[in-house]
Design a protein around this motif. Sequence first.
Motif, PDB file in Angstrom:
ATOM      1  N   LEU A   1       2.990 -37.827   1.496  1.00  0.00           N
ATOM      2  CA  LEU A   1       2.421 -36.991   0.440  1.00  0.00           C
ATOM      3  C   LEU A   1       3.405 -36.983  -0.731  1.00  0.00           C
ATOM      4  O   LEU A   1       4.551 -36.549  -0.580  1.00  0.00           O
ATOM      5  N   VAL A   2       2.950 -37.471  -1.876  1.00  0.00           N
ATOM      6  CA  VAL A   2       3.830 -37.525  -3.046  1.00  0.00           C
ATOM      7  C   VAL A   2       3.454 -36.402  -4.012  1.00  0.00           C
ATOM      8  O   VAL A   2       2.297 -36.251  -4.380  1.00  0.00           O
ATOM      9  N   VAL A   3       4.456 -35.621  -4.359  1.00  0.00           N
ATOM     10  CA  VAL A   3       4.243 -34.431  -5.181  1.00  0.00           C
ATOM     11  C   VAL A   3       5.029 -34.582  -6.482  1.00  0.00           C
ATOM     12  O   VAL A   3       6.237 -34.779  -6.464  1.00  0.00           O
ATOM     13  N   ASN A   4       4.325 -34.516  -7.597  1.00  0.00           N
ATOM     14  CA  ASN A   4       4.949 -34.626  -8.925  1.00  0.00           C
ATOM     15  C   ASN A   4       5.107 -33.203  -9.475  1.00  0.00           C
ATOM     16  O   ASN A   4       4.115 -32.504  -9.690  1.00  0.00           O
ATOM     17  N   VAL A   5       6.352 -32.786  -9.669  1.00  0.00           N
ATOM     18  CA  VAL A   5       6.611 -31.413 -10.098  1.00  0.00           C
ATOM     19  C   VAL A   5       6.942 -31.399 -11.586  1.00  0.00           C
ATOM     20  O   VAL A   5       7.900 -32.033 -12.031  1.00  0.00           O
ATOM     21  N   VAL A   6       6.112 -30.700 -12.357  1.00  0.00           N
ATOM     22  CA  VAL A   6       6.287 -30.664 -13.818  1.00  0.00           C
ATOM     23  C   VAL A   6       6.455 -29.221 -14.293  1.00  0.00           C
ATOM     24  O   VAL A   6       5.875 -28.299 -13.726  1.00  0.00           O
ATOM     25  N   SER A   7       7.254 -29.070 -15.328  1.00  0.00           N
ATOM     26  CA  SER A   7       7.441 -27.753 -15.939  1.00  0.00           C
ATOM     27  C   SER A   7       8.387 -27.887 -17.108  1.00  0.00           C
ATOM     28  O   SER A   7       8.956 -28.950 -17.337  1.00  0.00           O
ATOM     29  N   SER A   8       8.584 -26.782 -17.830  1.00  0.00           N
ATOM     30  CA  SER A   8       9.582 -26.789 -18.888  1.00  0.00           C
ATOM     31  C   SER A   8      10.978 -26.800 -18.258  1.00  0.00           C
ATOM     32  O   SER A   8      11.123 -26.486 -17.074  1.00  0.00           O
ATOM     33  N   PRO A   9      11.999 -27.149 -19.043  1.00  0.00           N
ATOM     34  CA  PRO A   9      13.360 -27.107 -18.500  1.00  0.00           C
ATOM     35  C   PRO A   9      13.724 -25.670 -18.130  1.00  0.00           C
ATOM     36  O   PRO A   9      13.337 -24.733 -18.825  1.00  0.00           O
ATOM     37  N   GLY A  10      14.412 -25.518 -17.026  1.00  0.00           N
ATOM     38  CA  GLY A  10      14.918 -24.192 -16.671  1.00  0.00           C
ATOM     39  C   GLY A  10      13.913 -23.294 -15.982  1.00  0.00           C
ATOM     40  O   GLY A  10      14.133 -22.094 -15.848  1.00  0.00           O
ATOM     41  N   SER A  11      12.791 -23.849 -15.538  1.00  0.00           N
ATOM     42  CA  SER A  11      11.800 -22.977 -14.899  1.00  0.00           C
ATOM     43  C   SER A  11      11.904 -23.014 -13.381  1.00  0.00           C
ATOM     44  O   SER A  11      11.059 -22.462 -12.700  1.00  0.00           O
ATOM     45  N   GLY A  12      12.942 -23.689 -12.883  1.00  0.00           N
ATOM     46  CA  GLY A  12      13.216 -23.573 -11.448  1.00  0.00           C
ATOM     47  C   GLY A  12      12.743 -24.727 -10.581  1.00  0.00           C
ATOM     48  O   GLY A  12      12.595 -24.553  -9.369  1.00  0.00           O
ATOM     49  N   LYS A  13      12.535 -25.905 -11.182  1.00  0.00           N
ATOM     50  CA  LYS A  13      12.097 -27.050 -10.380  1.00  0.00           C
ATOM     51  C   LYS A  13      13.129 -27.400  -9.305  1.00  0.00           C
ATOM     52  O   LYS A  13      12.783 -27.564  -8.144  1.00  0.00           O
ATOM     53  N   THR A  14      14.378 -27.513  -9.725  1.00  0.00           N
ATOM     54  CA  THR A  14      15.411 -27.957  -8.785  1.00  0.00           C
ATOM     55  C   THR A  14      15.633 -26.928  -7.680  1.00  0.00           C
ATOM     56  O   THR A  14      15.742 -27.277  -6.509  1.00  0.00           O
ATOM     57  N   SER A  15      15.658 -25.643  -8.054  1.00  0.00           N
ATOM     58  CA  SER A  15      15.868 -24.610  -7.037  1.00  0.00           C
ATOM     59  C   SER A  15      14.718 -24.572  -6.041  1.00  0.00           C
ATOM     60  O   SER A  15      14.939 -24.483  -4.829  1.00  0.00           O
ATOM     61  N   LEU A  16      13.500 -24.647  -6.537  1.00  0.00           N
ATOM     62  CA  LEU A  16      12.348 -24.642  -5.625  1.00  0.00           C
ATOM     63  C   LEU A  16      12.402 -25.872  -4.720  1.00  0.00           C
ATOM     64  O   LEU A  16      12.176 -25.773  -3.509  1.00  0.00           O
ATOM     65  N   LEU A  17      12.718 -27.020  -5.314  1.00  0.00           N
ATOM     66  CA  LEU A  17      12.734 -28.250  -4.514  1.00  0.00           C
ATOM     67  C   LEU A  17      13.862 -28.238  -3.496  1.00  0.00           C
ATOM     68  O   LEU A  17      13.677 -28.687  -2.369  1.00  0.00           O
ATOM     69  N   LYS A  18      15.009 -27.721  -3.883  1.00  0.00           N
ATOM     70  CA  LYS A  18      16.126 -27.696  -2.935  1.00  0.00           C
ATOM     71  C   LYS A  18      15.755 -26.880  -1.701  1.00  0.00           C
ATOM     72  O   LYS A  18      15.978 -27.303  -0.565  1.00  0.00           O
ATOM     73  N   GLU A  19      15.144 -25.721  -1.929  1.00  0.00           N
ATOM     74  CA  GLU A  19      14.687 -24.893  -0.807  1.00  0.00           C
ATOM     75  C   GLU A  19      13.615 -25.607   0.006  1.00  0.00           C
ATOM     76  O   GLU A  19      13.595 -25.546   1.235  1.00  0.00           O
ATOM     77  N   THR A  20      12.708 -26.284  -0.715  1.00  0.00           N
ATOM     78  CA  THR A  20      11.606 -26.979  -0.052  1.00  0.00           C
ATOM     79  C   THR A  20      12.145 -28.093   0.843  1.00  0.00           C
ATOM     80  O   THR A  20      11.740 -28.216   2.011  1.00  0.00           O
ATOM     81  N   LEU A  21      13.052 -28.899   0.293  1.00  0.00           N
ATOM     82  CA  LEU A  21      13.620 -30.011   1.053  1.00  0.00           C
ATOM     83  C   LEU A  21      14.369 -29.489   2.279  1.00  0.00           C
ATOM     84  O   LEU A  21      14.209 -30.001   3.388  1.00  0.00           O
ATOM     85  N   THR A  22      15.165 -28.437   2.062  1.00  0.00           N
ATOM     86  CA  THR A  22      15.967 -27.881   3.152  1.00  0.00           C
ATOM     87  C   THR A  22      15.063 -27.367   4.270  1.00  0.00           C
ATOM     88  O   THR A  22      15.286 -27.646   5.449  1.00  0.00           O
ATOM     89  N   ARG A  23      14.023 -26.621   3.885  1.00  0.00           N
ATOM     90  CA  ARG A  23      13.152 -26.026   4.906  1.00  0.00           C
ATOM     91  C   ARG A  23      12.302 -27.074   5.629  1.00  0.00           C
ATOM     92  O   ARG A  23      12.094 -26.973   6.837  1.00  0.00           O
ATOM     93  N   LEU A  24      11.819 -28.072   4.872  1.00  0.00           N
ATOM     94  CA  LEU A  24      11.023 -29.117   5.535  1.00  0.00           C
ATOM     95  C   LEU A  24      11.907 -29.912   6.494  1.00  0.00           C
ATOM     96  O   LEU A  24      11.492 -30.223   7.615  1.00  0.00           O
ATOM     97  N   ALA A  25      13.130 -30.239   6.034  1.00  0.00           N
ATOM     98  CA  ALA A  25      14.045 -30.999   6.895  1.00  0.00           C
ATOM     99  C   ALA A  25      14.377 -30.213   8.159  1.00  0.00           C
ATOM    100  O   ALA A  25      14.436 -30.769   9.259  1.00  0.00           O
ATOM    101  N   ALA A  26      14.538 -28.880   8.014  1.00  0.00           N
ATOM    102  CA  ALA A  26      14.848 -28.041   9.174  1.00  0.00           C
ATOM    103  C   ALA A  26      13.696 -28.034  10.185  1.00  0.00           C
ATOM    104  O   ALA A  26      13.905 -27.832  11.379  1.00  0.00           O
TER     105      ALA A  26
END
Lengths: 137, 224
Positions: free
Chosen positions: B34-59
Amino acid sequence: MCGDGHLSRLYYTGGDAMHELSIAMRVIDLAEVHCRAEGGGQVVAVTLRIGRLAAVEPHALRTALAMAAVGTLLEEATLRIVEVPVAIWCPGCEREVDLPGLVPLACPACGTRSGDIRRGDELDLESLEIMVAEVPA
Amino acid sequence: MSMPRILEVRTRILKANDETARSMRREFERAGVLVVNVVSSPGSGKTSLLKETLTRLAARGEAVAAVVGDLETDNDARRLAESGVPVRQINTHGLCHLEADMVAKHLTGWDLTGFEYLFIENVGNLVCPTSWDLGESLRVALLAVTEGEDKPLKYPGLFNTADVAVITKTDLACACEFDRDAALAAIEAVRPGMPVLETSAKTGAGLDAWLELLGQRRQSLTGG
Protein backbone atom coordinates in the motif's frame (compact mmCIF):
# COMPACT_ATOMS: atom_id res chain seq x y z
CA MET A 1 2.49 30.26 -7.02
CA CYS A 2 5.41 28.46 -5.41
CA GLY A 3 8.35 30.02 -3.68
CA ASP A 4 11.93 28.90 -4.06
CA GLY A 5 12.07 30.10 -7.64
CA HIS A 6 15.66 31.18 -7.34
CA LEU A 7 17.05 31.18 -10.86
CA SER A 8 20.39 29.62 -10.04
CA ARG A 9 18.60 26.61 -8.60
CA LEU A 10 16.12 25.92 -11.33
CA TYR A 11 17.35 22.52 -12.28
CA TYR A 12 16.70 19.10 -10.87
CA THR A 13 17.92 16.70 -13.56
CA GLY A 14 16.13 18.79 -16.13
CA GLY A 15 13.51 19.93 -13.65
CA ASP A 16 12.74 23.34 -12.26
CA ALA A 17 11.65 25.34 -9.29
CA MET A 18 7.99 26.12 -9.67
CA HIS A 19 5.42 23.69 -10.83
CA GLU A 20 4.08 25.95 -13.58
CA LEU A 21 7.59 25.80 -15.03
CA SER A 22 7.53 21.99 -14.84
CA ILE A 23 4.24 22.10 -16.71
CA ALA A 24 5.53 24.62 -19.27
CA MET A 25 8.47 22.35 -20.04
CA ARG A 26 6.14 19.39 -20.58
CA VAL A 27 4.03 21.53 -22.93
CA ILE A 28 7.11 22.43 -24.95
CA ASP A 29 8.32 18.82 -25.14
CA LEU A 30 4.91 17.57 -26.25
CA ALA A 31 4.37 20.39 -28.73
CA GLU A 32 7.79 19.93 -30.33
CA VAL A 33 7.24 16.19 -30.73
CA HIS A 34 3.83 16.71 -32.36
CA CYS A 35 5.08 19.57 -34.53
CA ARG A 36 8.09 17.63 -35.84
CA ALA A 37 6.00 14.51 -36.42
CA GLU A 38 3.85 16.55 -38.82
CA GLY A 39 6.86 18.06 -40.53
CA GLY A 40 6.30 21.46 -38.95
CA GLY A 41 9.13 23.92 -38.55
CA GLN A 42 7.57 26.27 -36.03
CA VAL A 43 4.69 26.40 -33.58
CA VAL A 44 2.74 29.62 -33.96
CA ALA A 45 -0.05 29.01 -31.46
CA VAL A 46 -0.71 26.71 -28.51
CA THR A 47 -4.09 26.14 -26.89
CA LEU A 48 -4.25 24.66 -23.40
CA ARG A 49 -7.29 23.66 -21.40
CA ILE A 50 -6.76 24.27 -17.69
CA GLY A 51 -9.38 23.22 -15.18
CA ARG A 52 -9.85 25.49 -12.22
CA LEU A 53 -9.09 22.60 -9.89
CA ALA A 54 -5.78 21.82 -11.60
CA ALA A 55 -3.83 24.01 -9.17
CA VAL A 56 -2.25 25.91 -12.04
CA GLU A 57 -2.19 29.67 -12.08
CA PRO A 58 -2.63 30.81 -15.70
CA HIS A 59 -0.52 33.94 -15.29
CA ALA A 60 2.36 31.97 -13.76
CA LEU A 61 2.09 29.39 -16.52
CA ARG A 62 2.16 32.11 -19.16
CA THR A 63 5.32 33.62 -17.63
CA ALA A 64 6.94 30.19 -17.27
CA LEU A 65 6.17 29.25 -20.86
CA ALA A 66 7.60 32.52 -22.18
CA MET A 67 10.83 31.81 -20.28
CA ALA A 68 11.10 28.17 -21.20
CA ALA A 69 10.20 28.61 -24.88
CA VAL A 70 13.34 30.55 -25.73
CA GLY A 71 15.36 28.62 -28.30
CA THR A 72 12.57 26.10 -28.97
CA LEU A 73 10.04 25.71 -31.79
CA LEU A 74 7.61 27.58 -29.52
CA GLU A 75 9.67 30.72 -29.17
CA GLU A 76 7.24 32.80 -31.23
CA ALA A 77 4.10 30.94 -30.26
CA THR A 78 0.96 32.64 -29.01
CA LEU A 79 -0.49 31.00 -25.93
CA ARG A 80 -4.22 30.60 -25.50
CA ILE A 81 -5.49 29.24 -22.19
CA VAL A 82 -9.06 28.01 -21.98
CA GLU A 83 -10.08 27.91 -18.31
CA VAL A 84 -12.53 25.15 -17.54
CA PRO A 85 -14.98 25.71 -14.68
CA VAL A 86 -15.64 22.96 -12.18
CA ALA A 87 -18.71 20.87 -12.95
CA ILE A 88 -20.25 18.31 -10.62
CA TRP A 89 -23.03 15.80 -10.98
CA CYS A 90 -25.91 16.94 -8.81
CA PRO A 91 -27.81 13.91 -7.53
CA GLY A 92 -30.67 16.23 -6.48
CA CYS A 93 -31.21 17.82 -9.90
CA GLU A 94 -29.97 14.69 -11.72
CA ARG A 95 -27.80 16.72 -14.01
CA GLU A 96 -24.30 18.10 -14.48
CA VAL A 97 -23.96 21.63 -13.11
CA ASP A 98 -21.17 24.20 -13.48
CA LEU A 99 -19.98 25.82 -10.28
CA PRO A 100 -19.28 29.55 -10.03
CA GLY A 101 -16.09 28.85 -8.03
CA LEU A 102 -14.07 26.04 -6.52
CA VAL A 103 -15.91 25.65 -3.25
CA PRO A 104 -18.25 24.50 -1.97
CA LEU A 105 -18.67 21.42 -4.12
CA ALA A 106 -22.42 21.81 -3.99
CA CYS A 107 -25.13 22.43 -6.54
CA PRO A 108 -25.70 26.19 -6.93
CA ALA A 109 -29.38 25.53 -7.68
CA CYS A 110 -30.45 23.14 -4.91
CA GLY A 111 -27.47 23.12 -2.51
CA THR A 112 -26.88 19.35 -2.63
CA ARG A 113 -23.26 18.45 -1.85
CA SER A 114 -21.50 16.28 -4.38
CA GLY A 115 -17.92 15.13 -4.77
CA ASP A 116 -18.69 13.64 -8.18
CA ILE A 117 -16.52 15.97 -10.25
CA ARG A 118 -17.20 15.83 -13.97
CA ARG A 119 -14.96 18.67 -15.21
CA GLY A 120 -12.43 21.11 -13.85
CA ASP A 121 -9.23 19.13 -13.30
CA GLU A 122 -8.09 19.36 -16.93
CA LEU A 123 -4.46 20.01 -17.69
CA ASP A 124 -4.49 19.38 -21.43
CA LEU A 125 -2.66 20.38 -24.55
CA GLU A 126 -5.69 20.95 -26.73
CA SER A 127 -4.27 22.02 -30.09
CA LEU A 128 -1.33 23.49 -31.93
CA GLU A 129 -1.03 25.74 -34.91
CA ILE A 130 2.16 24.90 -36.75
CA MET A 131 3.87 26.16 -39.88
CA VAL A 132 4.45 23.45 -42.45
CA ALA A 133 6.49 23.88 -45.63
CA GLU A 134 4.24 24.00 -48.66
CA VAL A 135 5.07 21.30 -51.16
CA PRO A 136 5.24 22.87 -54.65
CA ALA A 137 2.56 21.48 -56.95
CA MET B 1 6.66 29.07 -48.58
CA SER B 2 5.13 27.58 -45.51
CA MET B 3 1.53 27.52 -44.42
CA PRO B 4 -0.24 27.18 -41.09
CA ARG B 5 -1.89 23.97 -40.03
CA ILE B 6 -3.97 23.14 -36.97
CA LEU B 7 -3.16 19.99 -35.01
CA GLU B 8 -5.82 18.76 -32.60
CA VAL B 9 -3.57 17.17 -30.00
CA ARG B 10 -5.94 16.73 -27.03
CA THR B 11 -3.49 15.11 -24.68
CA ARG B 12 -2.73 15.41 -20.97
CA ILE B 13 0.21 17.74 -20.43
CA LEU B 14 1.50 15.46 -17.67
CA LYS B 15 1.01 12.36 -19.82
CA ALA B 16 4.58 11.12 -19.28
CA ASN B 17 4.26 11.44 -15.49
CA ASP B 18 0.82 9.83 -15.57
CA GLU B 19 2.14 6.87 -17.56
CA THR B 20 5.09 6.36 -15.21
CA ALA B 21 2.73 6.61 -12.22
CA ARG B 22 0.31 4.14 -13.79
CA SER B 23 2.99 1.53 -14.32
CA MET B 24 4.33 2.11 -10.80
CA ARG B 25 0.81 1.64 -9.40
CA ARG B 26 0.48 -1.68 -11.24
CA GLU B 27 3.83 -2.77 -9.82
CA PHE B 28 2.86 -1.69 -6.27
CA GLU B 29 -0.42 -3.55 -6.52
CA ARG B 30 1.26 -6.69 -7.83
CA ALA B 31 3.73 -6.50 -4.95
CA GLY B 32 0.86 -6.04 -2.48
CA VAL B 33 2.31 -2.85 -1.02
CA LEU B 34 0.00 0.00 0.00
CA VAL B 35 1.62 3.24 -1.14
CA VAL B 36 0.57 6.38 0.70
CA ASN B 37 1.42 9.87 -0.59
CA VAL B 38 1.38 12.35 2.28
CA VAL B 39 0.87 16.00 1.29
CA SER B 40 0.56 19.17 3.32
CA SER B 41 2.08 22.57 3.92
CA PRO B 42 5.53 22.69 5.54
CA GLY B 43 5.43 22.29 9.30
CA SER B 44 2.05 20.60 9.54
CA GLY B 45 3.45 17.44 11.05
CA LYS B 46 4.10 15.03 8.17
CA THR B 47 7.38 13.76 9.57
CA SER B 48 6.10 13.42 13.14
CA LEU B 49 2.98 11.56 12.06
CA LEU B 50 5.02 9.31 9.78
CA LYS B 51 7.66 8.58 12.38
CA GLU B 52 4.98 7.40 14.79
CA THR B 53 3.25 5.47 12.01
CA LEU B 54 6.43 3.69 10.93
CA THR B 55 7.39 2.89 14.52
CA ARG B 56 3.97 1.49 15.41
CA LEU B 57 3.56 -0.53 12.21
CA ALA B 58 7.06 -1.97 12.60
CA ALA B 59 6.26 -2.89 16.23
CA ARG B 60 3.28 -4.86 14.95
CA GLY B 61 5.61 -6.80 12.68
CA GLU B 62 4.57 -5.04 9.46
CA ALA B 63 7.24 -4.45 6.81
CA VAL B 64 7.33 -0.72 6.17
CA ALA B 65 9.51 1.72 4.22
CA ALA B 66 9.45 5.40 3.41
CA VAL B 67 10.83 7.92 0.97
CA VAL B 68 10.84 11.57 1.88
CA GLY B 69 11.09 14.60 -0.40
CA ASP B 70 12.68 17.87 0.62
CA LEU B 71 14.39 20.66 -1.24
CA GLU B 72 17.58 20.16 0.75
CA THR B 73 18.99 18.18 3.71
CA ASP B 74 18.40 14.62 4.82
CA ASN B 75 17.10 15.73 8.22
CA ASP B 76 13.66 14.22 7.71
CA ALA B 77 15.06 10.91 6.46
CA ARG B 78 17.23 10.73 9.57
CA ARG B 79 14.25 11.49 11.80
CA LEU B 80 12.14 8.83 10.08
CA ALA B 81 15.01 6.31 10.18
CA GLU B 82 14.91 6.47 13.99
CA SER B 83 11.88 4.22 13.62
CA GLY B 84 14.27 1.50 12.43
CA VAL B 85 12.66 1.00 9.02
CA PRO B 86 14.34 1.61 5.62
CA VAL B 87 14.10 5.26 4.59
CA ARG B 88 15.43 7.14 1.60
CA GLN B 89 15.70 10.87 1.10
CA ILE B 90 14.90 12.59 -2.20
CA ASN B 91 16.45 16.04 -2.50
CA THR B 92 14.69 18.08 -5.15
CA HIS B 93 17.17 20.99 -5.06
CA GLY B 94 14.55 23.66 -5.44
CA LEU B 95 11.71 21.76 -7.07
CA CYS B 96 8.48 22.23 -5.15
CA HIS B 97 6.97 18.75 -5.55
CA LEU B 98 7.85 15.11 -6.21
CA GLU B 99 7.34 13.57 -9.65
CA ALA B 100 6.77 9.90 -10.41
CA ASP B 101 10.18 9.25 -11.96
CA MET B 102 12.02 10.71 -8.95
CA VAL B 103 10.19 8.30 -6.68
CA ALA B 104 10.79 5.40 -9.07
CA LYS B 105 14.51 6.19 -9.13
CA HIS B 106 14.71 6.18 -5.36
CA LEU B 107 13.00 2.80 -5.08
CA THR B 108 15.72 1.10 -7.11
CA GLY B 109 17.15 -1.92 -5.34
CA TRP B 110 14.25 -2.33 -2.91
CA ASP B 111 12.27 -5.55 -3.22
CA LEU B 112 8.74 -4.14 -3.10
CA THR B 113 7.22 -7.56 -2.48
CA GLY B 114 8.98 -7.46 0.89
CA PHE B 115 6.96 -4.41 2.00
CA GLU B 116 3.41 -4.09 3.20
CA TYR B 117 3.39 -0.29 3.36
CA LEU B 118 5.43 2.37 1.60
CA PHE B 119 5.00 5.99 2.62
CA ILE B 120 5.97 8.91 0.42
CA GLU B 121 6.40 12.14 2.34
CA ASN B 122 5.95 14.79 -0.33
CA VAL B 123 7.66 18.17 -0.33
CA GLY B 124 5.84 20.49 2.05
CA ASN B 125 3.67 22.57 -0.26
CA LEU B 126 -0.06 23.13 -0.55
CA VAL B 127 -0.27 23.71 -4.28
CA CYS B 128 2.39 22.10 -6.40
CA PRO B 129 2.15 18.38 -5.48
CA THR B 130 -1.54 18.36 -6.49
CA SER B 131 -1.15 17.46 -10.17
CA TRP B 132 1.57 14.84 -9.85
CA ASP B 133 0.41 11.27 -9.51
CA LEU B 134 3.13 9.22 -7.81
CA GLY B 135 1.45 5.86 -8.32
CA GLU B 136 0.04 5.92 -4.80
CA SER B 137 -3.11 4.08 -3.78
CA LEU B 138 -3.91 6.55 -1.05
CA ARG B 139 -3.32 10.29 -0.94
CA VAL B 140 -3.51 11.82 2.49
CA ALA B 141 -3.70 15.57 3.09
CA LEU B 142 -2.69 16.87 6.51
CA LEU B 143 -4.11 19.91 8.25
CA ALA B 144 -2.49 20.96 11.53
CA VAL B 145 -4.64 22.65 14.15
CA THR B 146 -2.03 25.43 14.15
CA GLU B 147 -2.74 26.28 10.50
CA GLY B 148 -6.17 27.81 10.49
CA GLU B 149 -9.43 26.05 9.84
CA ASP B 150 -9.98 27.54 6.40
CA LYS B 151 -6.82 26.13 4.77
CA PRO B 152 -8.88 23.64 2.72
CA LEU B 153 -10.97 26.52 1.34
CA LYS B 154 -7.84 28.48 0.43
CA TYR B 155 -6.11 25.51 -1.20
CA PRO B 156 -8.98 23.37 -2.48
CA GLY B 157 -6.94 21.50 -5.11
CA LEU B 158 -4.75 19.73 -2.58
CA PHE B 159 -7.63 18.61 -0.39
CA ASN B 160 -9.82 17.85 -3.34
CA THR B 161 -7.39 15.32 -4.81
CA ALA B 162 -6.84 13.60 -1.44
CA ASP B 163 -8.60 10.42 -0.34
CA VAL B 164 -8.32 11.08 3.38
CA ALA B 165 -7.72 14.19 5.49
CA VAL B 166 -5.80 13.95 8.76
CA ILE B 167 -5.98 16.75 11.29
CA THR B 168 -2.68 16.78 13.20
CA LYS B 169 -1.32 18.23 16.44
CA THR B 170 -4.69 17.96 18.18
CA ASP B 171 -2.82 18.25 21.50
CA LEU B 172 -2.37 21.94 20.60
CA ALA B 173 -6.00 22.52 19.62
CA CYS B 174 -6.95 24.25 22.84
CA ALA B 175 -3.94 26.58 22.87
CA CYS B 176 -4.64 27.52 19.23
CA GLU B 177 -8.36 27.96 19.83
CA PHE B 178 -8.86 25.56 16.97
CA ASP B 179 -12.43 25.58 15.72
CA ARG B 180 -12.96 21.91 14.97
CA ASP B 181 -16.42 22.33 13.46
CA ALA B 182 -15.18 25.01 11.09
CA ALA B 183 -12.28 22.81 9.96
CA LEU B 184 -14.56 19.83 9.36
CA ALA B 185 -17.01 22.04 7.45
CA ALA B 186 -14.18 23.41 5.30
CA ILE B 187 -12.99 19.90 4.40
CA GLU B 188 -16.55 18.80 3.69
CA ALA B 189 -17.10 21.81 1.42
CA VAL B 190 -14.02 20.98 -0.62
CA ARG B 191 -14.39 17.22 -0.72
CA PRO B 192 -17.82 16.03 0.39
CA GLY B 193 -17.73 12.69 2.15
CA MET B 194 -13.95 12.51 2.60
CA PRO B 195 -12.98 10.59 5.74
CA VAL B 196 -11.32 12.83 8.35
CA LEU B 197 -9.12 11.58 11.17
CA GLU B 198 -7.89 13.61 14.13
CA THR B 199 -4.47 12.75 15.49
CA SER B 200 -1.67 13.81 17.76
CA ALA B 201 1.71 12.23 17.09
CA LYS B 202 2.77 13.54 20.49
CA THR B 203 0.07 12.00 22.69
CA GLY B 204 -0.82 9.15 20.35
CA ALA B 205 -4.46 10.26 20.18
CA GLY B 206 -6.21 9.03 17.06
CA LEU B 207 -3.28 6.94 15.85
CA ASP B 208 -5.07 3.63 16.36
CA ALA B 209 -7.87 4.79 14.05
CA TRP B 210 -5.28 5.95 11.51
CA LEU B 211 -3.48 2.60 11.57
CA GLU B 212 -6.80 0.82 11.28
CA LEU B 213 -7.68 2.85 8.20
CA LEU B 214 -4.32 1.99 6.66
CA GLY B 215 -4.87 -1.68 7.44
CA GLN B 216 -8.29 -1.63 5.79
CA ARG B 217 -6.94 0.09 2.70
CA ARG B 218 -4.15 -2.44 2.43
CA GLN B 219 -6.59 -5.29 2.82
CA SER B 220 -8.81 -4.00 0.04
CA LEU B 221 -5.73 -3.52 -2.15
CA THR B 222 -4.60 -7.11 -1.73
CA GLY B 223 -8.16 -8.43 -1.81
CA GLY B 224 -7.55 -10.16 1.53
